[in-house]
Design a protein around this motif. Sequence first.
Motif, PDB file in Angstrom:
ATOM      1  N   UNK A 140       0.835  -1.206   0.000  1.00  0.00           N
ATOM      2  CA  UNK A 140       0.000   0.000   0.000  1.00  0.00           C
ATOM      3  C   UNK A 140       0.871   1.258   0.000  1.00  0.00           C
ATOM      4  N   UNK A 141       1.888   1.238   0.861  1.00  0.00           N
ATOM      5  CA  UNK A 141       2.781   2.395   0.962  1.00  0.00           C
ATOM      6  C   UNK A 141       3.543   2.612  -0.339  1.00  0.00           C
ATOM      7  N   UNK A 142       4.005   1.524  -0.945  1.00  0.00           N
ATOM      8  CA  UNK A 142       4.729   1.636  -2.218  1.00  0.00           C
ATOM      9  C   UNK A 142       3.839   2.234  -3.296  1.00  0.00           C
ATOM     10  N   UNK A 143       2.600   1.813  -3.328  1.00  0.00           N
ATOM     11  CA  UNK A 143       1.668   2.348  -4.313  1.00  0.00           C
ATOM     12  C   UNK A 143       1.428   3.843  -4.085  1.00  0.00           C
ATOM     13  N   UNK A 187       7.457  11.261   5.786  1.00  0.00           N
ATOM     14  CA  UNK A 187       7.139  10.156   6.687  1.00  0.00           C
ATOM     15  C   UNK A 187       5.751  10.345   7.292  1.00  0.00           C
ATOM     16  N   UNK A 188       5.413  11.573   7.652  1.00  0.00           N
ATOM     17  CA  UNK A 188       4.095  11.847   8.233  1.00  0.00           C
ATOM     18  C   UNK A 188       2.979  11.503   7.245  1.00  0.00           C
ATOM     19  N   UNK A 189       3.168  11.821   5.978  1.00  0.00           N
ATOM     20  CA  UNK A 189       2.144  11.516   4.972  1.00  0.00           C
ATOM     21  C   UNK A 189       1.920  10.008   4.874  1.00  0.00           C
ATOM     22  N   UNK A 190       3.013   9.243   4.908  1.00  0.00           N
ATOM     23  CA  UNK A 190       2.899   7.786   4.848  1.00  0.00           C
ATOM     24  C   UNK A 190       2.161   7.265   6.078  1.00  0.00           C
ATOM     25  N   UNK A 191       2.565   7.764   7.245  1.00  0.00           N
ATOM     26  CA  UNK A 191       1.909   7.318   8.477  1.00  0.00           C
ATOM     27  C   UNK A 191       0.405   7.628   8.456  1.00  0.00           C
ATOM     28  N   UNK A 192       0.069   8.855   8.071  1.00  0.00           N
ATOM     29  CA  UNK A 192      -1.342   9.251   8.026  1.00  0.00           C
ATOM     30  C   UNK A 192      -2.130   8.398   7.040  1.00  0.00           C
ATOM     31  N   UNK A 193      -1.507   8.113   5.911  1.00  0.00           N
ATOM     32  CA  UNK A 193      -2.176   7.307   4.887  1.00  0.00           C
ATOM     33  C   UNK A 193      -2.460   5.897   5.401  1.00  0.00           C
ATOM     34  N   UNK A 194      -1.470   5.286   6.042  1.00  0.00           N
ATOM     35  CA  UNK A 194      -1.650   3.926   6.550  1.00  0.00           C
ATOM     36  C   UNK A 194      -2.661   3.894   7.691  1.00  0.00           C
ATOM     37  N   UNK A 195      -2.679   4.943   8.514  1.00  0.00           N
ATOM     38  CA  UNK A 195      -3.691   5.017   9.577  1.00  0.00           C
ATOM     39  C   UNK A 195      -5.090   5.092   8.987  1.00  0.00           C
ATOM     40  N   UNK A 196      -5.225   5.869   7.913  1.00  0.00           N
ATOM     41  CA  UNK A 196      -6.521   5.968   7.228  1.00  0.00           C
ATOM     42  C   UNK A 196      -6.959   4.626   6.671  1.00  0.00           C
ATOM     43  N   UNK A 206      12.659   3.225   5.011  1.00  0.00           N
ATOM     44  CA  UNK A 206      13.934   3.893   5.288  1.00  0.00           C
ATOM     45  C   UNK A 206      15.101   2.998   4.876  1.00  0.00           C
ATOM     46  N   UNK A 207      14.980   1.737   5.184  1.00  0.00           N
ATOM     47  CA  UNK A 207      16.036   0.766   4.889  1.00  0.00           C
ATOM     48  C   UNK A 207      16.310   0.685   3.388  1.00  0.00           C
ATOM     49  N   UNK A 208      15.258   0.828   2.586  1.00  0.00           N
ATOM     50  CA  UNK A 208      15.393   0.741   1.131  1.00  0.00           C
ATOM     51  C   UNK A 208      15.546   2.124   0.480  1.00  0.00           C
ATOM     52  N   UNK A 209      15.812   3.128   1.308  1.00  0.00           N
ATOM     53  CA  UNK A 209      16.020   4.503   0.823  1.00  0.00           C
ATOM     54  C   UNK A 209      14.829   5.039   0.023  1.00  0.00           C
ATOM     55  N   UNK A 210      13.634   4.636   0.436  1.00  0.00           N
ATOM     56  CA  UNK A 210      12.420   5.100  -0.234  1.00  0.00           C
ATOM     57  C   UNK A 210      11.732   6.219   0.553  1.00  0.00           C
ATOM     58  N   UNK A 211      12.280   6.515   1.721  1.00  0.00           N
ATOM     59  CA  UNK A 211      11.689   7.541   2.585  1.00  0.00           C
ATOM     60  C   UNK A 211      12.822   8.381   3.170  1.00  0.00           C
TER      61      UNK A 211
END
Length: 274
Positions: free
Chosen positions: A69-72, A81-90, A106-111
Amino acid sequence: MAKLTRITTQKKNKNRYNIFLDHGNGEEYSFSVDEDVLVKFRLQKNMELDKPTIEQMIQTDTVHKSFTLALNYLSYRMRSEKEIRDYLKDKEVEEDHIEEVIRRLHEQNLLDDQEFANSLVRTRVMTSSKGPLLVKKELIEKGVAARQAEEALQFFPFDKQVEKALKSAQKKMKSDRRKSWKQQIQNLQQTLMQKGYQNDVIQEVLANLPKDEQEEDTEWQAVVYQGEKLLRKFQSKYEGYELKQKVKTGLYRKGFTFDLIDLFMDEYLTEEDA
């Protein structure tokens, strides 16, 4: 223990697999997993699976779906990071799963909030009329730390701010050309402040306005336009001295000089009106 009796590919998603188990009462559908989970646990027919292993697979697959979901969500543009967190919470993703997704990103340098901030500033410089203060405000609202937002503003240098602010100023002056020069300047300063530009940029813009903006003929046309409007407004209610004072006061409030106001009064108010 349960025996894995069958693995089938889902019709609508070829990367997901249905897992059928026999807990001693015959085969029945148990759960589904992504291909990555299937490979990670090396699932195959006739495997014996205990309850902790089954629960681990289900949780791993749930995290994997959240990660997908996050990748999409990231595929459309960079995110903070906040946008990702908010999106997943939604999307009602569990908090501990969100933490795992964030860790993997973070580990994959995507954030990277700093790179996100740098990119957003560069984009706003190219595509919007926002000044640096509004851009910084936008970054902080998206969860970027103040120091990171400030560092990103290096991509919005002073000369670029002046260039963009001057374009906005010229557009504003053009729309206000029927107002007094004083009022135009006041409106311009307010507009640029609202757009997020600081005083040093605004003063530089004022110093670089085209000189023909201040031509006497332009100011005269403005006082005539505003004066005639005031006359139409007050002529039905006032006459003589009162009418003259109402028009003079109105023009003064609009920023015109006394000399220009007197000139208008001499030319546009007849002795009968006054």
